[in-house]
Design a protein around this motif. Structure first.
Motif, PDB file in Angstrom:
ATOM      1  N   HIS A   1       0.847  -1.205   0.000  1.00  0.00           N
ATOM      2  CA  HIS A   1       0.000   0.000   0.000  1.00  0.00           C
ATOM      3  C   HIS A   1       0.876   1.247   0.000  1.00  0.00           C
TER       4      HIS A   1
ATOM      5  N   HIS B   1       1.421   5.266  -2.295  1.00  0.00           N
ATOM      6  CA  HIS B   1       0.893   6.188  -3.304  1.00  0.00           C
ATOM      7  C   HIS B   1       2.078   6.883  -3.952  1.00  0.00           C
TER       8      HIS B   1
ATOM      9  N   LYS C   1     -10.179   0.824  -6.170  1.00  0.00           N
ATOM     10  CA  LYS C   1     -10.026   1.301  -4.794  1.00  0.00           C
ATOM     11  C   LYS C   1     -11.322   1.951  -4.302  1.00  0.00           C
TER      12      LYS C   1
ATOM     13  N   HIS D   1      -5.608  -0.698   6.157  1.00  0.00           N
ATOM     14  CA  HIS D   1      -5.559   0.046   7.411  1.00  0.00           C
ATOM     15  C   HIS D   1      -6.298  -0.708   8.528  1.00  0.00           C
TER      16      HIS D   1
ATOM     17  N   ASP E   1       1.427   3.231   3.153  1.00  0.00           N
ATOM     18  CA  ASP E   1       0.667   4.444   2.823  1.00  0.00           C
ATOM     19  C   ASP E   1       1.566   5.669   2.664  1.00  0.00           C
TER      20      ASP E   1
HETATM   21 ZN   LIG Z   1      -3.596   4.925   1.104  1.00  0.00          ZN
END
Ligand SMILES: [Zn+2]
Length: 473
Positions: A92, A94, A185, A231, A373
């Motif tokens: 995960h 970005h 997503k 998460h 993340d």
């Molecule tokens: Zn994320």
């Protein structure tokens, strides 16, 4: 007579240890890693003194020293006293909209050889990067990418793609599929009916679905067939594991959410039992449906200790872009910056309960992966991944299992297990060599000597321009 095998991945795949009574001969173009302790990522016990032979971008051999004959033309790297593990997989992240390439190269320096981009507004960039990297054009982890964040029309978040009906969400999924993404997503405001429509449409297009959910619980999403849940600390998991009589009270207990109430941490800690029936039932459902979970504890910890500069410094912001590091050091973590002191204190007491829940998930067989993340505040590229592994270990997960989570399980989640995630003959030669035993302490995954990416060796310092400058070399 010895057999000569060069080049062909099909032939090489046949060369796994044990098949050949006579040694396999390797010469020109082969790189042999000898003397190391190999942890193959499958969860199997380490193999001392095993030999790995790399030919081009593939692992051509893994086995005993006696199973190979290395000709003088073969390059031999004596790794006595070192450990070799598969390249790490961040489930995960970005990607930045600009300057993605140095960011990706830095991840390689930290041993990360594959990542999943878990939702963007600039999908085309990621698809294009993914395809260029697959062609070997960059020193970068291979990428699998999700499409846009899809959220509900009445969400409290700023996502540009919002839907109100099943027809609308199906249309967005079809649009993403046409852009050749790998995942869909789904975001926090979507209710179960829209989650269901999106999953059905995505699966019809052969796409897997990742949920960062809030309005839909993890139990509901798992029953609807979701593939991946993101998460733990600030999303649907927190309210999926409170006893039923508290569900309504905790319905909006996810951040960032306008209705989120940080004063609920105390009650959450009092009513959630990591060994209780709610956790057991959810774990059993996640196992039955083979739903992958990336608990992303590192961001949860950063938010919870968002008033503590020592926690930020442990994440080594000097490895982040300088403007990010400066802004992180100027204030508290953005997500908890408005929490009053008593909420901060209660969150710190409650966080270990969530860590125990993740430990219970593991013991009950839930497919866990490691995700960071990146791009969120304090998530220093590369560093945050290794902190996530430490937090997984703090949940009571043995280091050998944490390594499997960080490699093999990540490959399964990204859909690349046939080609990556473990050290096996025929797979891509994405490897990390360590100067200290990761089973003695999972923190030793930071002691990286070399990273092999598609069979090419790299020294981390050479991939870290800022570090080189600082060191004057
Ligand atoms: Zn994320």
């Amino acid at each position: 007579m010895t057999r000569r095998l060069f080049g062909s991945a099909i032939l090489l795949a046949l060369c796994s240890a044990g098949m050949a009574a006579r040694p396999i001969e390797f010469g020109e173009g082969a790189i042999a890693l000898t003397g190391a302790t190999v942890i193959d990522g499958t969860g199997a016990l380490p193999r001392r003194g095993a030999v790995i032979v790399i030919v081009k971008d593939r692992i051509a051999y893994l086995g005993d020293r006696g199973g190979v004959r290395l000709l003088p033309q073969a390059k031999v790297l004596d790794l006595t006293g070192r450990w070799v593990v598969p390249g790490f997989i961040d489930a995960h992240a970005h990607l930045p909209r600009s300057a993605a390439e140095p960011f990706l190269t830095q991840l390689v320096a930290f041993g990360v050889t594959a990542i999943r981009a878990a939702g963007e507004s600039y999908v085309e960039q990621n698809v294009e990067l993914r395809d260029r990297i697959e062609g070997g054009a960059l020193i970068a982890p291979r990428i699998r990418t999700a499409g846009v964040f899809i959220d509900a029309r009445d969400t409290g978040f700023g996502n540009p793609t919002r839907v109100g009906t099943e027809a609308e969400i199906r249309e967005v999924v079809r649009r993403d599929a046409a852009r050749k993404v790998d995942f869909i997503k789904l975001y926090v405001g979507l209710p179960p009916a829209l989650v269901q429509a999106a999953i059905q449409e995505a699966h019809q297009h052969g796409l897997r679905v990742i949920g960062h959910l809030g309005q839909t619980t993890w139990t509901e999403a798992a029953e609807l067939g979701i593939d991946s849940l993101a998460h733990s600390w600030y999303c649907g998991l927190a309210h999926s594991i409170v006893p039923p009589q508290y569900r309504e009270e905790f319905r909006d207990f996810y951040i960032p959410n306008r209705r989120f109430n940080p004063m609920l941490f105390r009650k959450w800690r009092e009513v959630v039992d990591p060994n209780g029936p709610e956790v057991a039932q959810l774990a059993s459902l996640l196992c039955k449906r083979r739903v992958e979970v990336h608990p992303n504890l590192v961001l949860g910890e950063a938010v919870t200790w968002g008033d503590d500069p020592a926690v930020l410094e442990r994440l080594e912001p000097d490895f982040a872009p300088p403007e990010d590091a400066a802004s992180w050091r100027r204030g508290r973590h953005l997500f908890s910056s408005y929490w009053p002191p008593e909420a901060m204190a209660e969150a710190k007491r409650a966080f270990p309960v969530m860590v125990q829940v993740i430990g219970a998930f593991h013991r009950r067989g839930v497919l866990l992966t490691a995700g960071t993340d990146y791009l969120n505040p304090w998530m220093t590229p590369g560093v945050a991944f290794h902190r996530e592994l430490e937090l997984l270990a703090s949940a009571g997960i043995p280091p050998l299992e944490v390594l499997r989570i960080a490699t093999r399980n990540g490959a399964e989640a990204l859909g690349i297990l046939q080609d990556a995630g473990t050290i096996e003959a025929g797979k891509r030669a994405d490897l990390v060599t360590l100067t200290a035993d990761p089973l003695a302490s999972i923190s030793n995954t930071r002691k990286i000597e070399r990273v092999f990416l598609r069979g090419q060796p790299f020294e981390p310092a050479r991939l870290l321009p800022r570090r080189e400058k600082a060191g004057g070399s």
